[in-house]
Design a protein around this motif. Structure first.
Motif, PDB file in Angstrom:
ATOM      1  N   PRO A   1      13.274  -3.054  -9.526  1.00  0.00           N
ATOM      2  CA  PRO A   1      13.943  -2.924  -8.250  1.00  0.00           C
ATOM      3  C   PRO A   1      13.083  -2.725  -7.363  1.00  0.00           C
ATOM      4  N   LEU A   2      13.254  -3.298  -6.144  1.00  0.00           N
ATOM      5  CA  LEU A   2      12.543  -3.330  -5.014  1.00  0.00           C
ATOM      6  C   LEU A   2      13.102  -2.275  -3.869  1.00  0.00           C
ATOM      7  N   PHE A   3      12.390  -1.116  -3.467  1.00  0.00           N
ATOM      8  CA  PHE A   3      12.446  -0.427  -2.468  1.00  0.00           C
ATOM      9  C   PHE A   3      11.471  -0.571  -1.226  1.00  0.00           C
ATOM     10  N   LEU A   4      12.319  -0.248  -0.037  1.00  0.00           N
ATOM     11  CA  LEU A   4      11.296  -0.667   1.199  1.00  0.00           C
ATOM     12  C   LEU A   4      11.029   0.917   1.607  1.00  0.00           C
ATOM     13  N   ASP A   5       9.721   1.154   1.856  1.00  0.00           N
ATOM     14  CA  ASP A   5       9.491   2.463   2.501  1.00  0.00           C
ATOM     15  C   ASP A   5       9.813   2.071   4.195  1.00  0.00           C
TER      16      ASP A   5
ATOM     17  N   LYS B   1      -0.930  -8.900   8.355  1.00  0.00           N
ATOM     18  CA  LYS B   1      -1.878  -8.456   7.345  1.00  0.00           C
ATOM     19  C   LYS B   1      -1.361  -7.128   6.427  1.00  0.00           C
ATOM     20  N   GLY B   2      -0.136  -6.792   6.647  1.00  0.00           N
ATOM     21  CA  GLY B   2       0.453  -5.777   5.761  1.00  0.00           C
ATOM     22  C   GLY B   2       1.375  -6.358   4.609  1.00  0.00           C
ATOM     23  N   ASP B   3       1.178  -7.845   4.440  1.00  0.00           N
ATOM     24  CA  ASP B   3       1.850  -8.383   3.429  1.00  0.00           C
ATOM     25  C   ASP B   3       1.243  -7.711   2.093  1.00  0.00           C
ATOM     26  N   ILE B   4       2.103  -7.971   1.120  1.00  0.00           N
ATOM     27  CA  ILE B   4       1.852  -7.667  -0.430  1.00  0.00           C
ATOM     28  C   ILE B   4       1.206  -8.986  -0.848  1.00  0.00           C
TER      29      ILE B   4
ATOM     30  N   ILE C   1       6.234  -1.517 -15.476  1.00  0.00           N
ATOM     31  CA  ILE C   1       6.474  -1.282 -14.122  1.00  0.00           C
ATOM     32  C   ILE C   1       7.805  -0.967 -13.759  1.00  0.00           C
ATOM     33  N   ALA C   2       8.019   0.320 -13.076  1.00  0.00           N
ATOM     34  CA  ALA C   2       9.289   0.584 -12.669  1.00  0.00           C
ATOM     35  C   ALA C   2       9.757   0.414 -11.368  1.00  0.00           C
ATOM     36  N   LEU C   3       8.929   0.026 -10.485  1.00  0.00           N
ATOM     37  CA  LEU C   3       9.357  -0.059  -8.982  1.00  0.00           C
ATOM     38  C   LEU C   3       8.543  -0.752  -8.238  1.00  0.00           C
ATOM     39  N   VAL C   4       9.126  -1.614  -7.416  1.00  0.00           N
ATOM     40  CA  VAL C   4       7.903  -2.100  -6.153  1.00  0.00           C
ATOM     41  C   VAL C   4       8.404  -1.618  -4.981  1.00  0.00           C
ATOM     42  N   ILE C   5       7.452  -1.058  -4.172  1.00  0.00           N
ATOM     43  CA  ILE C   5       7.784  -0.522  -2.880  1.00  0.00           C
ATOM     44  C   ILE C   5       6.951  -1.418  -1.638  1.00  0.00           C
ATOM     45  N   MET C   6       7.508  -1.902  -0.920  1.00  0.00           N
ATOM     46  CA  MET C   6       6.897  -2.535   0.159  1.00  0.00           C
ATOM     47  C   MET C   6       6.994  -1.433   1.429  1.00  0.00           C
ATOM     48  N   THR C   7       5.926  -1.043   2.002  1.00  0.00           N
ATOM     49  CA  THR C   7       5.835  -0.445   3.162  1.00  0.00           C
ATOM     50  C   THR C   7       5.865  -1.093   4.511  1.00  0.00           C
TER      51      THR C   7
ATOM     52  N   THR D   1       0.976  -1.198   0.044  1.00  0.00           N
ATOM     53  CA  THR D   1       0.057   0.008  -0.001  1.00  0.00           C
ATOM     54  C   THR D   1       1.067   1.228   0.107  1.00  0.00           C
ATOM     55  N   HIS D   2       0.552   2.201  -1.019  1.00  0.00           N
ATOM     56  CA  HIS D   2       1.335   3.344  -0.955  1.00  0.00           C
ATOM     57  C   HIS D   2       0.948   4.271   0.054  1.00  0.00           C
ATOM     58  N   PHE D   3       1.771   4.752   0.952  1.00  0.00           N
ATOM     59  CA  PHE D   3       1.584   6.161   1.910  1.00  0.00           C
ATOM     60  C   PHE D   3       0.895   7.119   1.086  1.00  0.00           C
ATOM     61  N   ASP D   4       0.243   7.933   1.617  1.00  0.00           N
ATOM     62  CA  ASP D   4      -0.576   9.076   0.676  1.00  0.00           C
ATOM     63  C   ASP D   4       0.618  10.097   0.183  1.00  0.00           C
ATOM     64  N   THR D   5       1.674  10.283   0.757  1.00  0.00           N
ATOM     65  CA  THR D   5       2.598  11.277   0.037  1.00  0.00           C
ATOM     66  C   THR D   5       3.231  10.345  -1.044  1.00  0.00           C
ATOM     67  N   THR D   6       3.531   8.931  -0.859  1.00  0.00           N
ATOM     68  CA  THR D   6       4.148   8.426  -1.727  1.00  0.00           C
ATOM     69  C   THR D   6       3.329   8.273  -3.113  1.00  0.00           C
ATOM     70  N   ARG D   7       1.973   8.003  -2.842  1.00  0.00           N
ATOM     71  CA  ARG D   7       1.058   7.939  -3.991  1.00  0.00           C
ATOM     72  C   ARG D   7       1.238   9.131  -4.700  1.00  0.00           C
ATOM     73  N   ALA D   8       1.235  10.308  -3.917  1.00  0.00           N
ATOM     74  CA  ALA D   8       1.021  11.909  -4.642  1.00  0.00           C
ATOM     75  C   ALA D   8       2.469  11.881  -5.464  1.00  0.00           C
ATOM     76  N   ASN D   9       3.545  11.686  -4.943  1.00  0.00           N
ATOM     77  CA  ASN D   9       4.896  11.828  -5.444  1.00  0.00           C
ATOM     78  C   ASN D   9       5.025  11.018  -6.913  1.00  0.00           C
ATOM     79  N   VAL D  10       4.402   9.770  -6.797  1.00  0.00           N
ATOM     80  CA  VAL D  10       4.447   8.980  -8.023  1.00  0.00           C
ATOM     81  C   VAL D  10       3.556   9.505  -8.977  1.00  0.00           C
ATOM     82  N   GLU D  11       2.383   9.848  -8.447  1.00  0.00           N
ATOM     83  CA  GLU D  11       1.362  10.667  -9.589  1.00  0.00           C
ATOM     84  C   GLU D  11       1.967  12.067 -10.117  1.00  0.00           C
ATOM     85  N   LEU D  12       2.749  12.608  -9.243  1.00  0.00           N
ATOM     86  CA  LEU D  12       3.224  14.238  -9.632  1.00  0.00           C
ATOM     87  C   LEU D  12       4.331  13.704 -10.585  1.00  0.00           C
ATOM     88  N   SER D  13       4.782  12.567 -10.724  1.00  0.00           N
ATOM     89  CA  SER D  13       5.684  12.273 -11.841  1.00  0.00           C
ATOM     90  C   SER D  13       5.262  11.634 -12.897  1.00  0.00           C
ATOM     91  N   GLY D  14       3.700  11.662 -13.111  1.00  0.00           N
ATOM     92  CA  GLY D  14       2.982  11.290 -14.402  1.00  0.00           C
ATOM     93  C   GLY D  14       2.687   9.909 -14.213  1.00  0.00           C
TER      94      GLY D  14
END
Ligand code: F0G
Length: 501
Positions: free
Chosen positions: A206-210, A151-154, A171-177, A117-130
């Motif tokens: 690439p896999l990134f951790l939030d 229950k936080g699993d992907i 698909i550019a990136l997977v982010i695990m929060t 699940t993207h956190f709200d600023t994470t989603r906003a920054n993804v969307e601001l990058s088009g």
């Protein structure tokens, strides 16, 4: 018990019910608009609101404020590299700056990011990058009240389908929060993280951790995941970072600082490109958006956040408040995590339709009753209405988050929250819903102005025949309804109040 004692204290504001009612009216029933001195217990966020240790203050005093190559940067970099194993550590002023630096460098318009699940600023920054942000929470996350852990699993089936599907090349990136703040603060298991990492490797994504709450996630792994019982939170955290190609970190959470964050990267070429964005938008790479003292305090805070005694006392504080909520008759997302409790306001206030914002209604009621500030995570945050205020989309759940600042409140503060909740529950049928009177087109919950409306079936809201709380239909203009509810809000409660005098 808490593994620390208190050396510096700060008075807590006490307000009257009438003052709180006036404050609510002044800020358009949006708790983000309150002044801090109008809040008695502030559970709005666990971000940047923790108490620093004596060791952190001391480290800060020793901060080196050189523009380039400061001693504090090297201490910070070594501590973060030791924890994460990433050779490139870029300091930033907070988590969303790390998001902006990474996404503006790595993403191009039309690309897709996937996340538990993207956190709200994470989603906003993804969307601001088009780009498009797609959430893939595991199916168990839908069972809000079930006791099963992680229950936080992907959703691994969903992730594999996306990585092999028609949009795979985008698909550019997977982010695990970690932990999953958007899904009730639930942790991610190491098994799930390792499988997600294997899928990403197989598909060259690439896999990134939030990693904002990496230490709390690691603690819950040691408590709940088989095979990790004897491990320390530090070992688990290190293993998690090693599974990924980099991390985005808001140190305001598990760095236990008031400001700060970093971007961790394995890839040399990507790091060089990110550094250029960093210099242009945050600062030279040896300070980023921070002072030397902040870098020192983060280095120290990251160690303290992984102390098992501290983590255990934090888990027990959350469990204590969760028990008080259950006793008050309030259901919550189970099992409770560490950084926040997520209350099921939709279940508690069934007389308030989703587009009258039950979570927000409960937040306002808790403030009015006991000066407690919290935040809605429901249809005010995620929903959309048409110009008549009728729902277009509503959130899947109507939740209220009680976030727990680190090392800040004692058990008796939490008892006050429990008593306040009990008083609200006793009069829950009197809690009004809300209507938006002014809102921005996105991230509206931060600044929207609202007004109370008597709760009633959604269909009657636009007919002028809104039933009042006793269920009688009543004709009248919106203005009259608003002032009638405001009068109800300022009236003393029918039963004893948990609120400060
Ligand atoms: N990622 C997660 C999971 C977060 O919870 C937050 C912030 C961020 C990124 C952004 O970090 O605030 O330092 O820019 N969460 C806070 C909260 C605001 O209340 O949950 P930031």
């Amino acid at each position: 018990m808490e593994p620390y004692r208190i050396k510096a204290v700060e008075p807590i504001p006490a307000t009257t019910r009438e003052q709180r009612a006036r404050a609510l009216d002044r800020v358009g029933y949006n708790l983000f608009g309150l002044r801090a001195e109008e809040v008695t217990i502030d559970l709005l966020t666990d971000s940047g609101t923790g108490a620093l240790s004596a060791a952190q203050w001391a480290a800060g005093a020793a901060g080196d404020e050189s523009y380039a190559g400061s001693r504090s940067f090297h201490r910070f970099r070594e501590a973060v590299e030791e924890l994460t194993s990433y050779p490139h550590i870029l300091p930033v002023h907070q988590g969303r700056a790390a998001e902006r630096v990474l996404f503006s460098t790595l993403l191009a318009p039309g690309r897709i990011t996937l996340s538990n699940t993207h956190f709200d600023t994470t989603r906003a920054n993804v969307e601001l990058s088009g780009c498009q942000a797609r959430d893939l929470p595991c199916p168990r996350a839908r069972n809000l009240h079930g006791p099963e852990p992680f229950k936080g699993d992907i959703d691994l089936v969903g992730l594999a389908a996306e990585l092999r599907g028609p949009d795979a090349s985008r698909i550019a990136l997977v982010i695990m929060t970690l932990t999953n703040n958007g899904e009730g603060g639930q942790p991610v298991s190491m098994d799930n993280l390792a499988r997600a990492a294997a899928l990403c490797r197989e598909h060259g994504v690439p896999l990134f951790l939030d990693a904002a709450r990496f230490a709390e996630n690691a603690y819950l792994v040691t408590q709940c995941e088989s095979g990790y019982g004897g491990h320390s939170p530090t070992d688990v955290a290190k293993e998690a970072f090693r599974l990924a190609d980099g991390c985005l970190m808001s140190a305001k959470k598990d760095g236990i600082v008031h400001i700060g964050g970093f971007l961790g990267l394995r890839d040399d070429a990507l790091a060089r490109r990110c550094e250029l964005t960093l210099i242009a938008t945050e600062g030279f790479p040896t300070y980023g958006g921070l002072a030397g003292r902040d870098l020192e305090m983060i280095a120290q805070g990251l160690t303290e956040a992984l102390d098992p005694r501290y983590l255990r006392s934090r888990a027990e504080a959350a469990a204590h408040l969760a028990a008080l909520c259950r006793t008050a008759g309030v259901r919550l997302v189970e099992p409770p995590g560490l950084h926040a409790l997520y209350l099921d306001a939709g279940h508690l206030l069934p007389h308030i339709a989703p587009h009258r914002f039950p979570g927000h209604a409960l937040a306002c009621a808790l403030y009015l009753e006991g000066g407690i500030r919290s935040v809605e995570l429901g249809s005010l945050y995620l929903g959309k209405e048409d110009s008549n205020g009728e729902p277009v989309t509503t959130a899947p759940y109507e939740l209220l988050r009680l976030a727990l600042p680190r090392r800040t409140y004692t058990r008796s503060h939490l008892d006050h929250v429990g008593q306040t909740l009990e008083a609200v529950v006793k009069n829950k049928h009197r809690v009004p819903g809300y209507r938006i009177v002014e809102a921005a087109p996105f991230l509206r919950h931060f600044r929207a102005r609202l007004e109370p409306v008597p709760a009633g079936p959604a269909t009657t809201a636009t007919t002028g025949e809104t039933p009042d709380h006793e269920g009688r239909a009543e004709n009248g203009c919106d203005q009259d309804r608003g002032s009638r509810v405001r009068r109800a809000l300022t009236a003393p409660p029918a039963t004893g109040s948990g609120g400060p005098a």
